[in-house]
Design a protein around this motif. Structure first.
Motif, short mmCIF file in Angstrom:
data_model
loop_
_atom_site.label_atom_id
_atom_site.label_comp_id
_atom_site.label_asym_id
_atom_site.label_seq_id
_atom_site.Cartn_x
_atom_site.Cartn_y
_atom_site.Cartn_z
N TYR A 26 3.03 23.03 -24.53
CA TYR A 26 4.05 24.06 -24.35
C TYR A 26 5.29 23.41 -23.76
N GLU A 27 6.46 23.90 -24.17
CA GLU A 27 7.71 23.46 -23.59
C GLU A 27 8.17 24.52 -22.60
N ALA A 28 8.52 24.07 -21.40
CA ALA A 28 8.96 25.00 -20.36
C ALA A 28 10.20 24.46 -19.68
N GLY A 29 11.00 25.38 -19.18
CA GLY A 29 12.13 24.99 -18.35
C GLY A 29 11.66 24.84 -16.92
N ILE A 30 12.42 24.12 -16.11
CA ILE A 30 12.07 23.93 -14.71
C ILE A 30 13.19 24.49 -13.85
N ALA A 31 12.83 25.29 -12.85
CA ALA A 31 13.82 25.82 -11.91
C ALA A 31 14.04 24.77 -10.83
N LEU A 32 15.18 24.08 -10.88
CA LEU A 32 15.49 23.00 -9.96
C LEU A 32 16.72 23.33 -9.12
N THR A 33 16.81 22.70 -7.96
CA THR A 33 18.01 22.84 -7.14
C THR A 33 19.03 21.79 -7.59
N GLY A 34 20.21 21.81 -7.01
CA GLY A 34 21.28 20.90 -7.42
C GLY A 34 20.95 19.43 -7.20
N THR A 35 20.38 19.10 -6.04
CA THR A 35 20.05 17.70 -5.78
C THR A 35 18.85 17.25 -6.60
N GLU A 36 17.96 18.18 -6.93
CA GLU A 36 16.79 17.82 -7.75
C GLU A 36 17.20 17.43 -9.16
N ILE A 37 18.09 18.19 -9.78
CA ILE A 37 18.49 17.88 -11.15
C ILE A 37 19.24 16.55 -11.19
N LYS A 38 19.98 16.24 -10.14
CA LYS A 38 20.68 14.95 -10.10
C LYS A 38 19.68 13.80 -10.00
N SER A 39 18.62 13.98 -9.23
CA SER A 39 17.58 12.95 -9.14
C SER A 39 16.81 12.82 -10.44
N VAL A 40 16.55 13.94 -11.12
CA VAL A 40 15.84 13.91 -12.40
C VAL A 40 16.68 13.18 -13.44
N ARG A 41 17.97 13.46 -13.47
CA ARG A 41 18.85 12.76 -14.42
C ARG A 41 18.90 11.26 -14.14
N ALA A 42 18.68 10.87 -12.88
CA ALA A 42 18.66 9.46 -12.50
C ALA A 42 17.26 8.86 -12.70
N ARG A 43 16.35 9.62 -13.31
CA ARG A 43 14.98 9.19 -13.61
C ARG A 43 14.16 8.88 -12.35
N LYS A 44 14.37 9.63 -11.30
CA LYS A 44 13.63 9.46 -10.04
C LYS A 44 12.54 10.51 -9.93
N ILE A 45 11.68 10.59 -10.94
CA ILE A 45 10.62 11.60 -10.99
C ILE A 45 9.31 10.93 -11.39
N THR A 46 8.22 11.37 -10.75
CA THR A 46 6.89 10.84 -11.03
C THR A 46 5.96 11.99 -11.39
N LEU A 47 5.36 11.92 -12.58
CA LEU A 47 4.47 12.98 -13.07
C LEU A 47 2.99 12.66 -12.90
N ARG A 48 2.66 11.47 -12.47
CA ARG A 48 1.28 10.96 -12.54
C ARG A 48 0.23 11.91 -11.98
N ASP A 49 0.40 12.41 -10.77
CA ASP A 49 -0.62 13.25 -10.14
C ASP A 49 -0.31 14.74 -10.26
N GLY A 50 0.64 15.11 -11.09
CA GLY A 50 1.06 16.50 -11.17
C GLY A 50 0.12 17.37 -11.97
N TYR A 51 0.20 18.67 -11.72
CA TYR A 51 -0.56 19.67 -12.46
C TYR A 51 0.18 21.00 -12.39
N VAL A 52 -0.24 21.93 -13.24
CA VAL A 52 0.39 23.26 -13.29
C VAL A 52 -0.62 24.29 -12.79
N GLN A 53 -0.17 25.17 -11.92
CA GLN A 53 -1.01 26.22 -11.35
C GLN A 53 -0.37 27.56 -11.69
N ILE A 54 -1.19 28.55 -12.06
CA ILE A 54 -0.70 29.90 -12.37
C ILE A 54 -1.01 30.80 -11.18
#
Length: 152
Positions: A26-54
């Protein structure tokens, strides 16, 4: 006429295909803050241990590390906070059913930019056993040998 850019992949969870059989994505959007999106654009994100919870009809991205923005001030974000995912109600219902099943995990596969917005590809996966992982490695090595043999 403006030419549309292809997907700009910012981060991938390469371990996901090794540890899980991915059934659906599934493709989903992410609700990010201003500094978070800037870090994501700079590729400072790690998905390795992540998971999705409902929770309560909403999907949340847990345990994904987005580094603090280097030029951020006191308004910087918490790197491991849970982030809300933007999905349709029908997709949320499917994911809630999948989460209830035993041995099924909802994991982030990759983060990319689409029309300027950060999107995440999440997968519904069933965990692999150790012998399944060895079989996958064996098949990949055989395919690599065939390609090498016919390339010469």
């Amino acid at each position: 006429m403006k030419k549309e850019k292809s997907e700009n992949v910012l981060a991938q969870n390469r371990k996901a295909n090794h540890d899980y059989f991915i059934k659906e994505t599934y493709e989903a959007g992410i609700a990010l803050t201003g500094t978070e999106i800037k870090s994501v654009r700079a590729r400072k994100i790690t998905l390795r241990d992540g998971y999705v919870q409902i929770h309560n009809g909403s999907a949340f991205l847990e345990n994904v590390h987005i580094s603090e923005y280097t030029h951020g001030n006191r308004y910087n974000h918490d790197p491991l906070r849970s982030r809300r995912l933007l999905l349709h109600k029908t997709e949320l219902r499917h994911l809630a059913k999948a989460q209830e099943e035993r041995g099924i995990a909802i994991i982030p596969l990759k983060v990319y930019l689409k029309k300027g917005f950060a999107k995440i590809l999440i997968g519904v996966g069933q965990g692999k056993k150790q012998y399944d992982k060895r079989e996958t490695i064996k098949k990949r090595d055989q395919e690599r040998e065939l390609r090498r043999k016919y390339r010469v």
